[in-house]
Structures are given as C-alpha cells and as structure tokens.
Scaffold this motif. Sequence first.
Motif, PDB file in Angstrom:
ATOM      1  N   MET A   9      40.557  31.170  -8.067  1.00 40.86           N
ATOM      2  CA  MET A   9      42.003  30.919  -8.026  1.00 40.86           C
ATOM      3  C   MET A   9      42.665  31.738  -6.905  1.00 40.86           C
ATOM      4  O   MET A   9      43.536  31.246  -6.207  1.00 40.86           O
ATOM      5  N   LYS A  10      42.230  32.984  -6.733  1.00 38.31           N
ATOM      6  CA  LYS A  10      42.775  33.820  -5.662  1.00 38.31           C
ATOM      7  C   LYS A  10      42.446  33.216  -4.297  1.00 38.31           C
ATOM      8  O   LYS A  10      43.286  33.213  -3.399  1.00 38.31           O
ATOM      9  N   GLN A  11      41.224  32.716  -4.151  1.00 48.67           N
ATOM     10  CA  GLN A  11      40.812  32.088  -2.897  1.00 48.67           C
ATOM     11  C   GLN A  11      41.667  30.846  -2.612  1.00 48.67           C
ATOM     12  O   GLN A  11      42.074  30.613  -1.483  1.00 48.67           O
ATOM     13  N   MET A  12      41.914  30.052  -3.647  1.00 50.96           N
ATOM     14  CA  MET A  12      42.727  28.837  -3.492  1.00 50.96           C
ATOM     15  C   MET A  12      44.159  29.200  -3.089  1.00 50.96           C
ATOM     16  O   MET A  12      44.755  28.550  -2.238  1.00 50.96           O
ATOM     17  N   GLN A  13      44.713  30.256  -3.705  1.00 51.73           N
ATOM     18  CA  GLN A  13      46.071  30.679  -3.367  1.00 51.73           C
ATOM     19  C   GLN A  13      46.139  31.165  -1.925  1.00 51.73           C
ATOM     20  O   GLN A  13      47.095  30.887  -1.207  1.00 51.73           O
ATOM     21  N   LYS A  14      45.107  31.881  -1.489  1.00 52.89           N
ATOM     22  CA  LYS A  14      45.047  32.376  -0.117  1.00 52.89           C
ATOM     23  C   LYS A  14      44.986  31.194   0.859  1.00 52.89           C
ATOM     24  O   LYS A  14      45.684  31.174   1.871  1.00 52.89           O
ATOM     25  N   MET A  15      44.149  30.203   0.522  1.00 51.35           N
ATOM     26  CA  MET A  15      44.017  29.029   1.380  1.00 51.35           C
ATOM     27  C   MET A  15      45.336  28.243   1.434  1.00 51.35           C
ATOM     28  O   MET A  15      45.749  27.782   2.491  1.00 51.35           O
ATOM     29  N   GLN A  16      45.992  28.124   0.281  1.00 51.77           N
ATOM     30  CA  GLN A  16      47.262  27.398   0.242  1.00 51.77           C
ATOM     31  C   GLN A  16      48.304  28.084   1.119  1.00 51.77           C
ATOM     32  O   GLN A  16      49.054  27.430   1.844  1.00 51.77           O
ATOM     33  N   LYS A  17      48.341  29.403   1.083  1.00 51.13           N
ATOM     34  CA  LYS A  17      49.287  30.156   1.907  1.00 51.13           C
ATOM     35  C   LYS A  17      49.007  29.923   3.394  1.00 51.13           C
ATOM     36  O   LYS A  17      49.922  29.709   4.186  1.00 51.13           O
ATOM     37  N   LYS A  18      47.713  29.947   3.772  1.00 53.60           N
ATOM     38  CA  LYS A  18      47.342  29.696   5.162  1.00 53.60           C
ATOM     39  C   LYS A  18      47.704  28.273   5.583  1.00 53.60           C
ATOM     40  O   LYS A  18      48.147  28.045   6.703  1.00 53.60           O
ATOM     41  N   MET A  19      47.512  27.316   4.680  1.00 53.85           N
ATOM     42  CA  MET A  19      47.860  25.918   4.981  1.00 53.85           C
ATOM     43  C   MET A  19      49.355  25.784   5.233  1.00 53.85           C
ATOM     44  O   MET A  19      49.780  25.114   6.172  1.00 53.85           O
ATOM     45  N   MET A  20      50.156  26.409   4.392  1.00 54.18           N
ATOM     46  CA  MET A  20      51.608  26.316   4.542  1.00 54.18           C
ATOM     47  C   MET A  20      52.052  26.965   5.851  1.00 54.18           C
ATOM     48  O   MET A  20      52.923  26.443   6.544  1.00 54.18           O
ATOM     49  N   GLN A  21      51.431  28.085   6.198  1.00 49.75           N
ATOM     50  CA  GLN A  21      51.754  28.766   7.451  1.00 49.75           C
ATOM     51  C   GLN A  21      51.390  27.884   8.646  1.00 49.75           C
ATOM     52  O   GLN A  21      52.167  27.746   9.590  1.00 49.75           O
ATOM     53  N   ALA A  22      50.214  27.257   8.595  1.00 45.81           N
ATOM     54  CA  ALA A  22      49.778  26.373   9.680  1.00 45.81           C
ATOM     55  C   ALA A  22      50.713  25.186   9.805  1.00 45.81           C
ATOM     56  O   ALA A  22      51.068  24.764  10.908  1.00 45.81           O
ATOM     57  N   GLN A  23      51.129  24.643   8.675  1.00 43.71           N
ATOM     58  CA  GLN A  23      52.041  23.494   8.702  1.00 43.71           C
ATOM     59  C   GLN A  23      53.400  23.888   9.288  1.00 43.71           C
ATOM     60  O   GLN A  23      53.975  23.156  10.080  1.00 43.71           O
ATOM     61  N   ASP A  24      53.892  25.064   8.925  1.00 46.39           N
ATOM     62  CA  ASP A  24      55.160  25.548   9.491  1.00 46.39           C
ATOM     63  C   ASP A  24      55.052  25.704  11.004  1.00 46.39           C
ATOM     64  O   ASP A  24      55.970  25.327  11.746  1.00 46.39           O
ATOM     65  N   GLU A  25      53.926  26.254  11.467  1.00 47.45           N
ATOM     66  CA  GLU A  25      53.721  26.415  12.904  1.00 47.45           C
ATOM     67  C   GLU A  25      53.675  25.056  13.602  1.00 47.45           C
ATOM     68  O   GLU A  25      54.237  24.896  14.691  1.00 47.45           O
ATOM     69  N   LEU A  26      53.020  24.094  12.977  1.00 48.54           N
ATOM     70  CA  LEU A  26      52.969  22.737  13.538  1.00 48.54           C
ATOM     71  C   LEU A  26      54.368  22.158  13.687  1.00 48.54           C
ATOM     72  O   LEU A  26      54.696  21.556  14.708  1.00 48.54           O
ATOM     73  N   HIS A  27      55.178  22.320  12.658  1.00 49.94           N
ATOM     74  CA  HIS A  27      56.532  21.744  12.671  1.00 49.94           C
ATOM     75  C   HIS A  27      57.391  22.328  13.782  1.00 49.94           C
ATOM     76  O   HIS A  27      58.308  21.685  14.272  1.00 49.94           O
ATOM     77  N   GLU A  28      57.096  23.569  14.191  1.00 42.88           N
ATOM     78  CA  GLU A  28      57.861  24.224  15.244  1.00 42.88           C
ATOM     79  C   GLU A  28      57.414  23.823  16.655  1.00 42.88           C
ATOM     80  O   GLU A  28      58.116  24.084  17.621  1.00 42.88           O
ATOM     81  N   MET A  29      56.237  23.204  16.765  1.00 50.37           N
ATOM     82  CA  MET A  29      55.708  22.835  18.079  1.00 50.37           C
ATOM     83  C   MET A  29      56.507  21.699  18.703  1.00 50.37           C
ATOM     84  O   MET A  29      57.120  20.903  18.011  1.00 50.37           O
ATOM     85  N   THR A  30      56.453  21.639  20.038  1.00 51.31           N
ATOM     86  CA  THR A  30      57.086  20.563  20.783  1.00 51.31           C
ATOM     87  C   THR A  30      55.997  19.775  21.505  1.00 51.31           C
ATOM     88  O   THR A  30      55.090  20.360  22.093  1.00 51.31           O
ATOM     89  N   PHE A  31      56.089  18.468  21.434  1.00 47.75           N
ATOM     90  CA  PHE A  31      55.139  17.577  22.085  1.00 47.75           C
ATOM     91  C   PHE A  31      55.907  16.703  23.077  1.00 47.75           C
ATOM     92  O   PHE A  31      57.072  16.392  22.852  1.00 47.75           O
TER      93      PHE A  31
END
Length: 104
Positions: A9-31
Amino acid sequence: MKGNMNNMMKQMQKMQKKMMQAQDELHEMTFEATSGGGMVTVSANGKKEITDVQIKEEVVDPDDIEMLQDLIVAAVNDVIKQVDDKTNDTMGQFTKGLNVPGMF
C-alpha cells in the motif's frame, strides 16, 4: 502477510504521488507545431488546450480559404499528437508491466 500488504500500500501511494506530479508537469508544458513551412503555428499546453494560433499574413488568400483551413487543421492535429505522445511516454513508465485497460 499483513506487513507485506502495508508495504504494498505504501508503494502504491508513492507511485500515485509520482504519477500526479508527472501529470502536473505535463500540464504545464508547452507544445508547438507548424504547417505550410511555418505559415501556421499552433501552440497547446499539456491539457490539449490550444493556447495560441499564429498565421503569417502571406498565407491569407481570400480566394483560397480552404488551403488556410487545411494548414490550421494540420498544425492542430500535429500539436495534439505531440501532447499525446509525450503523455504516453511520461505516464507509460507507471503502467509498464501492468495490464490496466483504459488507464491512458
């Protein structure tokens, strides 16, 4: 068994946090994509929202509106594909080895 489950469960929570961070970074990118040799430029963010359209004056021909429309469509489709590709590359690292239908 219970300790193993807590660890998972701790591993899943860690992965979920990383996923959300990656998604936030994606949303800030300009193409950006161009068509017609730079006559039309379209910009979008990582949420697939078009943020800017630039059209060179010399491509605006009242007798050939269809060509301008085609150039805009081509640039928009290209910029959306760039966002999709980057999203799949970035988020795919979290789903490698998982067979979760409809994840991304």
